[in-house]
Design an enzyme around this catalytic site. Structure first.
Site, short mmCIF file in Angstrom:
data_model
loop_
_atom_site.label_atom_id
_atom_site.label_comp_id
_atom_site.label_asym_id
_atom_site.label_seq_id
_atom_site.Cartn_x
_atom_site.Cartn_y
_atom_site.Cartn_z
N HIS A 113 33.13 32.13 56.43
CA HIS A 113 33.25 32.83 57.28
C HIS A 113 33.34 32.35 59.07
CE1 HIS A 113 31.04 35.32 54.22
NE2 HIS A 113 32.09 35.62 54.31
N LYS B 285 25.04 50.30 47.14
CA LYS B 285 25.17 49.00 46.61
C LYS B 285 24.15 47.72 47.46
CE LYS B 285 28.78 45.64 46.21
NZ LYS B 285 29.80 44.86 47.08
N ARG C 156 41.86 32.50 50.81
CA ARG C 156 41.37 31.54 49.46
C ARG C 156 42.41 30.93 48.86
NH1 ARG C 156 35.13 33.49 49.28
NH2 ARG C 156 35.82 35.39 49.27
N SER D 217 30.18 34.02 49.39
CA SER D 217 28.82 33.95 49.41
C SER D 217 27.80 34.56 47.83
CB SER D 217 28.44 35.78 50.03
OG SER D 217 28.72 35.33 51.73
#
Ligand code: ADP
Length: 159
Positions: A18, A42, A91, A129
């Site tokens: 990031h 969440k 990615r 992450s």
């Protein structure tokens, strides 16, 4: 018109991947708003205040970076903050397929907002992450995956 980009994500926690996207995007925009998505349904691993503090500290010397928390539609947050660009990192081909769907929907929701994609640096292709959280949960050393501000402060995650 100022070029303002919103970089939305969960940043749970912010990784070097990031950080690299933000630093590489800085010359392209007048301002980058790092927008931490907070979803009431969440549960995150690290509290949003901690995620925000890590990013603020990392870019303390960079006035063009602002950090906010948000809920709701990304395009609504863009409008609220006069952001005419959404910044995203790519990615893998899986990222591409996902981003294509989200980007095309966002374009339908607001024609005036362009999504800008930066390809990740090769060394960060496998970094995400959730892997960092797994290593952290099991007591592994996460320092090579996260910016210095994260590795210097090991806070207890939310129960
Ligand atoms: P993750 O997908 O790891 O849970 P986020 O939801 O916080 O991370 O993602 C926010 C944005 O950052 C997305 O555009 C995502 O593709 C990008 N991103 C995440 N990790 C990397 C990385 N290692 N390199 C480049 N971009 C990344």
């Amino acid at each position: 018109m100022e070029r303002i980009a919103l970089f939305p994500g969960s940043f749970d926690p912010i990784t070097r991947g990031h950080e690299s996207i933000i630093r590489r995007a800085l010359p392209l925009f007048d301002k980058i708003i790092v927008a931490i998505g907070v979803n009431a349904d969440k549960k995150s691993f690290f509290p949003s205040e901690q995620r925000k503090a890590w990013i603020n500290e990392l870019f303390a010397d960079e006035p063009a970076v602002e950090v906010i928390e948000y809920e709701g539609l990304t395009v609504d947050v863009c409008r609220k903050h006069n952001a005419n660009y959404i910044l995203r990192g790519l990615r893998t081909s899986a990222d591409f397929e996902f981003e294509r769907m989200v980007g095309q929907i966002n374009k339908k929701l607001d024609q005036d907002i362009e999504t800008v994609y930066l390809l990740t640096m090769p060394e960060y292709t496998t970094l995400n992450s959730s892997v960092v959280r797994e290593v952290y949960k099991h007591g592994g050393d996460i320092s090579q995956f996260v910016p210095v501000t994260v590795k210097h402060r090991r806070v207890a995650p939310k129960e």
